[in-house]
Scaffold this active site. Sequence first.
Site, PDB file in Angstrom:
ATOM      1  N   ASP A 146      41.739  31.961  37.818  1.00  0.00           N
ATOM      2  CA  ASP A 146      40.732  33.020  37.988  1.00  0.00           C
ATOM      3  C   ASP A 146      40.432  33.696  36.652  1.00  0.00           C
ATOM      4  O   ASP A 146      40.343  34.924  36.569  1.00  0.00           O
ATOM      5  CB  ASP A 146      41.237  34.040  39.023  1.00  0.00           C
ATOM      6  CG  ASP A 146      40.091  34.778  39.721  1.00  0.00           C
ATOM      7  OD1 ASP A 146      38.924  34.364  39.545  1.00  0.00           O
ATOM      8  OD2 ASP A 146      40.367  35.747  40.436  1.00  0.00           O
ATOM      9  N   VAL A 160      44.620  50.632  41.123  1.00  0.00           N
ATOM     10  CA  VAL A 160      45.434  50.686  39.902  1.00  0.00           C
ATOM     11  C   VAL A 160      45.353  52.111  39.341  1.00  0.00           C
ATOM     12  O   VAL A 160      44.261  52.666  39.185  1.00  0.00           O
ATOM     13  CB  VAL A 160      44.954  49.656  38.856  1.00  0.00           C
ATOM     14  CG1 VAL A 160      45.810  49.729  37.594  1.00  0.00           C
ATOM     15  CG2 VAL A 160      45.017  48.235  39.441  1.00  0.00           C
ATOM     16  N   LYS A 181      49.916  49.228  39.866  1.00  0.00           N
ATOM     17  CA  LYS A 181      49.055  48.575  40.857  1.00  0.00           C
ATOM     18  C   LYS A 181      49.699  48.750  42.232  1.00  0.00           C
ATOM     19  O   LYS A 181      50.864  48.410  42.419  1.00  0.00           O
ATOM     20  CB  LYS A 181      48.937  47.095  40.513  1.00  0.00           C
ATOM     21  CG  LYS A 181      47.937  46.336  41.338  1.00  0.00           C
ATOM     22  CD  LYS A 181      47.713  44.965  40.701  1.00  0.00           C
ATOM     23  CE  LYS A 181      46.609  44.193  41.337  1.00  0.00           C
ATOM     24  NZ  LYS A 181      46.241  43.024  40.542  1.00  0.00           N
ATOM     25  N   GLY A 238      40.798  47.082  43.003  1.00  0.00           N
ATOM     26  CA  GLY A 238      40.642  45.632  43.054  1.00  0.00           C
ATOM     27  C   GLY A 238      40.592  45.170  44.486  1.00  0.00           C
ATOM     28  O   GLY A 238      40.320  45.962  45.394  1.00  0.00           O
ATOM     29  N   ASN A 239      40.893  43.932  44.679  1.00  0.00           N
ATOM     30  CA  ASN A 239      40.842  43.312  45.989  1.00  0.00           C
ATOM     31  C   ASN A 239      42.015  43.820  46.849  1.00  0.00           C
ATOM     32  O   ASN A 239      43.081  43.265  46.841  1.00  0.00           O
ATOM     33  CB  ASN A 239      40.926  41.787  45.762  1.00  0.00           C
ATOM     34  CG  ASN A 239      40.796  41.020  47.024  1.00  0.00           C
ATOM     35  OD1 ASN A 239      40.216  41.481  48.002  1.00  0.00           O
ATOM     36  ND2 ASN A 239      41.376  39.826  47.023  1.00  0.00           N
ATOM     37  N   GLY A 240      41.794  44.926  47.571  1.00  0.00           N
ATOM     38  CA  GLY A 240      42.826  45.446  48.471  1.00  0.00           C
ATOM     39  C   GLY A 240      43.812  46.392  47.816  1.00  0.00           C
ATOM     40  O   GLY A 240      44.734  46.870  48.477  1.00  0.00           O
ATOM     41  N   GLY A 241      43.646  46.686  46.561  1.00  0.00           N
ATOM     42  CA  GLY A 241      44.613  47.561  45.905  1.00  0.00           C
ATOM     43  C   GLY A 241      43.952  48.540  44.950  1.00  0.00           C
ATOM     44  O   GLY A 241      42.752  48.475  44.689  1.00  0.00           O
ATOM     45  N   LEU A 278      42.615  54.121  37.738  1.00  0.00           N
ATOM     46  CA  LEU A 278      41.956  53.319  36.689  1.00  0.00           C
ATOM     47  C   LEU A 278      40.908  52.389  37.283  1.00  0.00           C
ATOM     48  O   LEU A 278      39.912  52.073  36.652  1.00  0.00           O
ATOM     49  CB  LEU A 278      43.001  52.463  35.962  1.00  0.00           C
ATOM     50  CG  LEU A 278      43.938  53.197  35.006  1.00  0.00           C
ATOM     51  CD1 LEU A 278      45.082  52.285  34.589  1.00  0.00           C
ATOM     52  CD2 LEU A 278      43.165  53.688  33.785  1.00  0.00           C
ATOM     53  N   GLY A 279      41.147  51.937  38.493  1.00  0.00           N
ATOM     54  CA  GLY A 279      40.181  51.021  39.115  1.00  0.00           C
ATOM     55  C   GLY A 279      40.678  50.518  40.447  1.00  0.00           C
ATOM     56  O   GLY A 279      41.831  50.731  40.823  1.00  0.00           O
TER      57      GLY A 279
HETATM   58  N1  ATP Z   1      47.345  46.963  33.072  1.00  0.00           N
HETATM   59  C1  ATP Z   1      46.212  47.653  33.178  1.00  0.00           C
HETATM   60  N2  ATP Z   1      45.892  48.583  32.255  1.00  0.00           N
HETATM   61  C2  ATP Z   1      44.731  49.276  32.367  1.00  0.00           C
HETATM   62  N3  ATP Z   1      43.831  49.123  33.359  1.00  0.00           N
HETATM   63  C3  ATP Z   1      44.102  48.211  34.309  1.00  0.00           C
HETATM   64  C4  ATP Z   1      45.296  47.426  34.274  1.00  0.00           C
HETATM   65  N4  ATP Z   1      45.282  46.593  35.347  1.00  0.00           N
HETATM   66  C5  ATP Z   1      44.147  46.830  36.016  1.00  0.00           C
HETATM   67  N5  ATP Z   1      43.424  47.807  35.401  1.00  0.00           N
HETATM   68  C6  ATP Z   1      42.138  48.365  35.853  1.00  0.00           C
HETATM   69  O1  ATP Z   1      42.139  48.407  37.276  1.00  0.00           O
HETATM   70  C7  ATP Z   1      41.051  47.638  37.801  1.00  0.00           C
HETATM   71  C8  ATP Z   1      41.493  46.938  39.072  1.00  0.00           C
HETATM   72  O2  ATP Z   1      42.438  45.930  38.735  1.00  0.00           O
HETATM   73  P1  ATP Z   1      42.925  44.844  39.767  1.00  0.00           P
HETATM   74  O3  ATP Z   1      43.793  43.878  39.052  1.00  0.00           O
HETATM   75  O4  ATP Z   1      43.488  45.512  40.969  1.00  0.00           O
HETATM   76  O5  ATP Z   1      41.624  44.236  40.300  1.00  0.00           O
HETATM   77  P2  ATP Z   1      40.494  43.305  39.671  1.00  0.00           P
HETATM   78  O6  ATP Z   1      41.077  42.238  38.823  1.00  0.00           O
HETATM   79  O7  ATP Z   1      39.432  44.143  39.033  1.00  0.00           O
HETATM   80  O8  ATP Z   1      39.913  42.703  41.000  1.00  0.00           O
HETATM   81  P3  ATP Z   1      40.546  41.632  41.942  1.00  0.00           P
HETATM   82  O9  ATP Z   1      42.014  41.839  42.035  1.00  0.00           O
HETATM   83  O10 ATP Z   1      39.860  41.935  43.207  1.00  0.00           O
HETATM   84  O11 ATP Z   1      40.159  40.325  41.320  1.00  0.00           O
HETATM   85  C9  ATP Z   1      40.658  46.685  36.679  1.00  0.00           C
HETATM   86  O12 ATP Z   1      39.321  46.311  36.792  1.00  0.00           O
HETATM   87  C10 ATP Z   1      40.964  47.517  35.429  1.00  0.00           C
HETATM   88  O13 ATP Z   1      39.878  48.357  35.148  1.00  0.00           O
END
Ligand code: ATP
Length: 325
Positions: free
Chosen positions: A175, A67, A82, A62-65, A59-60
């Site tokens: 944040d 999803v 995640k 993020g910072n080091g991980g 799905l995406g």
């Molecule tokens: N519960 C969820 N349902 C659907 N998509 C999700 C969910 N959580 C995260 N995502 C998707 O995964 C992406 C990455 O999420 P993640 O929380 O790891 O990082 P982020 O918030 O984008 O960045 P960071 O953690 O670096 O601030 C999000 O931008 C979103 O598109």
Amino acid sequence: MALVRERRQINLRLPELSDCRPRFPLPLPPTSTTTTTTTTTTNNSSSISCNDIEKIHVLGHGNGGTVYKVRHKRNSQIYALKVVHGDSDPLVRRQIYREIEILRRTDSPYIVQCHGSYEKPSGDIVIVMEYMELGTLDSILQKYGAFDESKLKHVARQVLHGLSYLHGQKIIHRDIKPSNLLVNKDMEVKIADFGVSKIMQRTLDACNSYVGTCAYMSPERFDPGTYGVNYDGYAGDIWSLGLTLMELYLGHFPFLPPGQRPDWATLMCAICFGDPPSLPEGASEEFREFIQCCLQKESSKRWTTSQLLSHPFVCKDPRSDLVDL
Ligand SMILES: Nc1ncnc2c1ncn2[C@@H]1O[C@H](COP(=O)(O)OP(=O)(O)OP(=O)(O)O)[C@@H](O)[C@H]1O
């Protein structure tokens, strides 16, 4: 502060200057040598383990991980998974532990729900979350363009309910920004990503550490002496909410012209020495006033969640709850 990292558009993070030691006992139990995973129970009675699920797609990141969209093997229920990899930066691991700790404490329709968390023998840390079909408000903005006021009333109301719940639990998110607010198919907006959040031990605890995405940080986070008389941290979330709503309305980050990438010095000067951004002529009086209540530079003048929830911008026209984002 010299270690500012630019991660992606309008997403600058400062390193943590305080809170360098884990505050909470690690929420995950030690990894067993006889099982493939360990699970922890969350606020849900039935926790989901990694053996129960199969990955569908990413799905995406993020910072080091990463999803993933995942499916429960037995009941086909969809979740978001995640994963923070075992070899990731210790700071990232601390953030995911903190996120798990907070998700385990929260139980609100305005906060993304956690269905389980576990650590694999490889060291990967995993959280099973409710799946939010429409993704982040940031991705909705990129895809469909700026939001009109009726949509923003809906967003504002839901995020305020979420913040009101968190602040009532003595949790500061730290944040709030469009990419940390998720939307599901029922148009419910929920707060996510608690990696830099803080649980206040006492109501009067100070909260001055420089964590979070600096573009959305309030003036007192940079300069507590000038803007943070009696600063307790909660008002910082309100500033970030004000900027988030403005960004969704304008279609670009409020302190910068469209398309301009921020540099740290310009941004900090604009936040600390400039006037707070204001809405253009076309915005309604109520919306302008609401944003002014959020974007007071002096933290003690900023409205609280309960004051804002009774502001005419959000408390009038409850039918907008049904609005299609
Ligand atoms: N519960 C969820 N349902 C659907 N998509 C999700 C969910 N959580 C995260 N995502 C998707 O995964 C992406 C990455 O999420 P993640 O929380 O790891 O990082 P982020 O918030 O984008 O960045 P960071 O953690 O670096 O601030 C999000 O931008 C979103 O598109």
